[in-house]
Structure formats: structure tokens, C-alpha cells
Design an enzyme around this catalytic site. Structure first.
Site, short mmCIF file in Angstrom:
data_model
loop_
_atom_site.label_atom_id
_atom_site.label_comp_id
_atom_site.label_asym_id
_atom_site.label_seq_id
_atom_site.Cartn_x
_atom_site.Cartn_y
_atom_site.Cartn_z
N ASP A 98 0.80 -1.23 0.00
CA ASP A 98 0.00 0.00 0.00
C ASP A 98 0.83 1.29 0.00
O ASP A 98 1.28 1.73 -1.03
CB ASP A 98 -0.97 -0.01 1.18
N GLU A 137 -4.24 -6.86 13.38
CA GLU A 137 -3.74 -6.71 12.01
C GLU A 137 -2.27 -6.33 12.00
O GLU A 137 -1.49 -6.80 11.18
CB GLU A 137 -4.58 -5.65 11.29
#
Length: 612
Positions: free
Chosen positions: A348, A579
Site C-alpha cells: 500500500d 492486524e
């Protein structure tokens, strides 16, 4: 209960299970209420329940469900009120069209002491299989074992079946009628694990390769089934959509700008990590004869698609120079991103060249291509296809050429590997006042370039820098390996007491927002999937000859212990795997109940790596 019909919560009829009943059984006093809702989406269920409770509170002064149903409800919610401590069993009885006494007998076998005994038996079977599959050593304490079992159980529990159509974006040159920008993929099914059931309840291509590193060890046939479903999503060009948003429920959870999938953009081919493991397992006789046969059949049937997948990457993601690659899909016209994202890389907002262009060379993609080629070479040899095997062997030789790798990506001054591209460090986000007719002026963050970019190495030390190390492309006697160990173990760059941070503190964009609304994601926080790959490489270098063997072992032990200790601590404090983890205090961040690749902590505890 004397009368099992007294608390039938629901009943119905289906072709696949016949008549069915849902019973609530308890020896304690309680009252219950219900409400039925008709909704296309599960995620808005809390809103529906709260609205129902609010209406009842205004009507009767109590927070209890209305004991009513919408027309043809597809969701039933039950509310149980009792004094604690309270025990209850819910029994689902299918094929229950027989006698009432027979139904009572079946219910009794599913509740109370009978259910407790069955659950204890299943728990024992799970525990025995867990130890057999992962062979945890005595150094892993019971507290850590509990966390690892919860991680695996939740990952397995997240495996689901999805059905629907992806939305595919079309290039501007397409000449479809009505100027359509999007088309629908064919109706497809997908059997897959998910990163997080509450937050990311859909298939992600690069996540799935990491998921399967655990799942194949638990049940290789489930893993082969899942791999086959993913390969079935491949189009005629060899492209697989990276994010599977199949069905109305999945679609409702995704922002509209992220729904269309772009056939020009890829995703790390992590399924080859699993295939490499399976080949290694065959080589080391880790499978039964029937499992080996199933794997052989799968590889033979899947080979054409795997070959097409590799060739799609090799052609569409290739760079200007031979054996160079770059992730397509970066926005070279953005005015709001500090560094244009590379979503297709999976990393990302990890900093790449400041000005995207076809001159780029992305180091991580080159290493993924080496993994894929090496795996395809091994599969070809296993299938005794000498012609294709020879072709892949030549590709492996080129991509593992150490001197060529260094010429293209190595900064000799500090022994670090970098991307290459059109880059300047003098980029910033600045506030700008925007005036719109008929409304008050507003402020927004806009990208400002203070220096003309030039073609150069992109000087950001982080996960991408370590891909040649993770790919074991560095000879064990090379001085460059020592430099990699320096970068890993230095607290001023990547080392923390909780795991390796994704981006060095020395980076100019360390922990900086990428836009006004995008906090740092891969710019510092600790991610389990890459830490696992780095541990795997450290384990490798600690076992091969060379001057840095002992140091690699020391770093390996310290990093592994830090990761285990932090994950277990967070789980005990919050009840979740996360996460990502904060690089300063180790606190879980991002999506909670992230039992996707964060479950790799199980393999880290088990020291289960590819060692072929």
C-alpha cells in the site's frame, strides 16, 4: 426439560436437511424474546436490533425484543434474560419429522452432560492433532499454546464459501457500447479463508498464500481445494483479481472506489509459497501416500494455469530493462498523496519512487518472480517435463544472478537494497485554501514537489529492502549479508522489542500520513507476515556455513521471542490477534480479530519454515 417443544426457537423445512428445529434447553429460570428481520446484509444487524429495542423501550419501558417478525424474515435474533450464573444449550435438530419421543431423544443427546462429554472428546482430538501438526517444543509455555490454538481455530473458522461477480474496470481505449467503464466478471465461487471475519470477510489473493502456510499443515486437502478455487478465478490472460468482493454482503463492506478490479494490476503471487512448501514436504516424506497422490494430481491439473499466471506477470509487469519488474497501477497524476500508493504490491503506502514511471524497478516484485520461477522449475521437474523445466531453470538463473541484482538494486555505501525510479526526497504535503462558489473556503492537504526528480535508487530502508535476504539470494559468505543483519538488528532502523518495524526510523516518510485522511500503514507498524518471512531467512542463514551463522542465530532467537511475547501479551490483554502491532509500545493496531496472516505466530512458535 420435561417438554422439549416448550422452547422451540425456530423451525422450518429445507430440501437439503429436511424438517429442522432449533431448541433452547436450560435447567435455570429465564425468559426470552425474539425478533425476525428481513435484510440483505448481516453487517447492519446491530442497527436493526437497536431500532427494535428502542421502539419497545418507548412503548413498554423495557429493553426487550418485540416478539414479532418482518414478512418472510431471513434473520432471527433471540434475547435471553436470566440471573447469572446461567447455563443454556442450543440444539439444532435436522430431519426431525419423526416421532416426538425420537426428537426428545435426539435433543437430549445434544445438550447437557452429553454435549459436555462430546465437546471434551472433540477438544482432546483437536489438541492431539494440533500437537501432531505443529510439534510445539517444551519451551513454548501453556499460555502461548492457548493463544496459538485460538489463532489456528479462528483461521480455520474463517474459511467460507463465496459466490458472486467481481466488477472489472476497463481501459479507456475499450470500445464498448454506451461508454461503459466497468464490466462484470463471470459468476464465480470461491472457497477461501479470510483475513478477518468482522472487518475483511472476503478473499484477498496475497493474504491467502500466507493463510495456506498454516492450513496445509492442518489438512492438505482443504488447502488444495482452496488453491484450486483461486486458480479457477483466472481469466484467459492469466490474471487473477486481487480482491474478491463476491455477493451483496461482501460488496456492502467495501468503499466504492476499491470495488473495481484492474486487469493491468497484479498482487504478490504468494500461492507459490504454499506450493514450495508442498514440494518440500513431498521431498521430505511428510505426506501419506494418498496425500502425495492428491498433491501430484493437483499439480498436474493446475500446471497450465500456474504457467499462465507466471507469464502474465512476466509480460505485463516487466520493466524497461531485461529481468526488471514494476508494480502497475500507481497514480502518476496524484496531487494529494505524499507518495503514490502501490496497492497492487500489497504494501500500500510503503514509499516507492516519488514520481511513478515505466523506468521503475521494484525490488520486491523481482524477488516474488524469482520465487515463482523457482517453484515452477521444481514443479516441472516433479512432473518430469524437461522442456518447460529447462526454460524455468534459465529464468531462475537470471533472477538469482547476484551480481546483476546488485547492479540494479544495491547501494554499496551501506549494503542496502532499494527500489529504483524517478525520485526526489523533497516532497511534502502542504495546506491549501480552496474556495468554492456558494460555500465557505476550505483547506486541504496538497502534494508539493520542491525539487525535480531524477532516476536513482529510492533510499527508504524497510521491508522491501530485505526481500533479497528473505529470498535467500545473498550468498552466506557475502559482506552484504552482514549488512542485512546490521539493518535488522539496529534499533535506529528496523529493530524493536516487539518485532521488526515496516519502515526504518531514518526514512523521510517514517510514520507520516500519506494524505489528509490516510494514516501511516506500512510506514512503521509491525506486520506478522513479513516478520515470519524474515525469521525463515534468519533460520536458514543460521544453519548454513558462513561467517555470520552464529549472529544470524542470535538475532533469530531474539526476534522470535519478541514476537511471541508481544502477541501473547496483547491477546491476554484484549482477547484478539491484531492486524498490525505498534512499533513503539507493541500495542495491537488496525483490525482486531485479525486471525489471517497474524496467525503465522503459530508457525513462529512451532519453528515451521521451508527448509528445503
Amino acid at each position: 426439560m420435561d417438554n422439549p417443544d416448550e422452547h422451540i426457537l425456530a423451525f422450518g423445512l429445507r430440501n437439503d436437511v429436511g424438517s429442522w428445529q432449533l431448541h433452547l434447553e436450560s435447567e435455570d429460570d429465564f425468559e426470552f424474546h425474539y425478533a425476525g428481520f428481513k435484510s440483505p446484509h448481516i453487517h447492519n444487524l446491530s442497527d436493526l436490533v437497536q431500532l427494535n429495542l428502542g421502539t419497545q423501550a418507548r412503548k413498554i419501558g423495557r429493553l426487550e425484543l418485540s416478539d414479532t417478525s418482518d414478512g418472510s424474515p431471513n434473520i432471527l435474533v433471540f434475547q435471553i434474560s436470566a440471573m447469572i450464573p446461567f447455563k443454556a444449550d442450543v440444539a439444532f435438530v435436522s430431519g426431525s419429522s419423526g416421532s416426538n419421543s425420537r426428537t426428545k431423544e435426539r435433543i437430549r443427546s445434544l445438550v447437557g452432560d452429553s454435549l459436555s462429554r462430546r465437546l471434551e472428546q472433540k477438544q482432546e482430538l483437536f489438541d492431539d492433532k494440533f500437537q501432531k501438526c505443529f510439534n510445539m517444543s517444551d519451551e513454548i509455555d501453556s499460555e502461548s499454546i492457548t493463544v496459538s490454538k485460538a489463532a489456528l481455530g479462528n483461521l480455520l473458522g474463517g474459511i467460507g464459501y463465496f459466490y458472486g461477480q467481481s466488477i472489472i474496470s476497463l481501459p479507456p481505449s475499450s470500445n464498448l457500447e454506451h461508454g461503459d467503464k466497468y464490466i462484470s466478471y463471470w459468476p464465480a465461487e470461491l472457497y477461501s479463508a479470510v483475513p478477518s471475519r468482522p472487518f475483511f470477510p472476503r478473499g484477498f489473493l496475497w493474504d491467502e498464500g500466507f493463510h495456506q502456510l498454516l492450513i496445509w499443515r492442518w489438512d492438505v486437502r482443504i488447502s488444495l481445494d482452496i488453491l484450486g478455487h483461486w486458480l479457477d478465478l483466472m481469466n484467459a490472460d492469466g490474471w487473477i483479481p486481487r480482491e474478491q468482493i463476491l455477493g451483496a454482503e461482501a460488496l456492502s463492506k467495501v468503499p466504492s472506489e476499491f470495488v473495481p478490479q484492474h486487469p493491468t494490476n497484479g498482487n504478490p503471487p504468494t500461492l507459490f509459497l504454499v506450493l514450495r512448501d508442498l514440494l518440500c514436504g513431498i521431498k521430505k516424506n511428510k505426506f501419506t501416500a494418498s496425500e502425495r497422490e492428491d498433491i501430484s494430481i493437483f499439480l498436474r491439473q493446475a500446471f497450465v494455469r500456474l504457467d499462465a499466471w507466471f507469464n502474465w506477470f512476466n509480460t505485463t509487469q516487466s520493466g524497461k530493462d531485461v529481468n526488471t519488474f514494476f508494480w502497475h497501477g500507481r497514480d502518476n497524476a496524484t496531487i494529494r498523496e505524499l507518495n503514490p500508493k502501490s496497492l497492487s504490491s500489497g504494501l500500500d503506502d510503503y514509499p516507492r519512487a516519488s514520481h511513478p514511471s515505466e523506468d521503475e524497478r521494484h525490488l520486491d516484485l523481482r524477488c516474488w518472480m524469482h520465487l515463482a520461477a523457482d517453484c515452477m522449475h521444481s514443479i516441472s521437474e516433479f512432473l518430469e517435463d524437461d522442456v518447460i523445466g529447462k526454460e524455468y531453470g534459465l529464468t531462475v538463473e537470471l533472477l538469482s544472478d547476484f551480481e546483476l541484482l546488485n547492479q540494479m538494486h544495491l547501494d554499496n555505501a551501506n549494503g542496502a537494497y532499494f527500489d529504483y525510479g524517478n525520485h526526489t526526497e523533497k516532497v511534502r504535503l502542504s495546506w491549501r485554501v480552496v474556495e468554492t462558489a456558494g460555500s465557505f473556503p476550505s483547506r486541504e492537504l496538497v502534494r508539493e514537489v520542491l525539487e525535480k526528480p531524477v532516476l536513482r535508487l529510492v533510499p527508504h530502508i524497510g521491508y522491501v529492502s530485505l526481500f533479497p535476504f528473505m529470498g535467500r539470494l545473498i550468498p552466506p559468505g557475502s559482506w552484504i549479508l552482514e549488512k542485512q543483519l546490521d539493518l535488522i538488528s539496529n534499533s535506529s532502523t528496523l529493530w524493536t522489542n516487539f518485532g521488526l518495524r515496516s519502515l526504518s526510523k531514518t526514512s523521510s516518510v517514517y510514520m507520516k500520513r500519506n494524505t489528509e485522511h490516510d494514516p501511516p500503514y506500512w510506514r512503521g507498524p509491525i506486520w506478522m507476515n513479513i516478520n515470519y518471512m524474515i525469521l525463515s531467512a534468519l533460520n536458514h542463514y543460521s544453519k548454513v556455513g558462513g561467517p555470520y551463522r552464529e549472529r544470524a542465530k542470535i538475532i533469530y532467537d531474539d526476534l522470535r521471542n519478541n514476537l511471541i511475547r508481544n502477541v501473547v501479551k496483547n491477546y491476554n490483554q484484549t482477547g484478539f490477534l491484531w492486524e498490525q502491532y505498534d512499533q513503539t509500545k507493541g500495542k495491537g493496531k488496525g483490525a482486531r480479530l485479525f486471525t489471517g496472516w497474524s496467525s503465522l505466530i503459530v508457525l513462529i512458535m512451532a519453528e515451521a519454515y521451508n527448509d528445503c
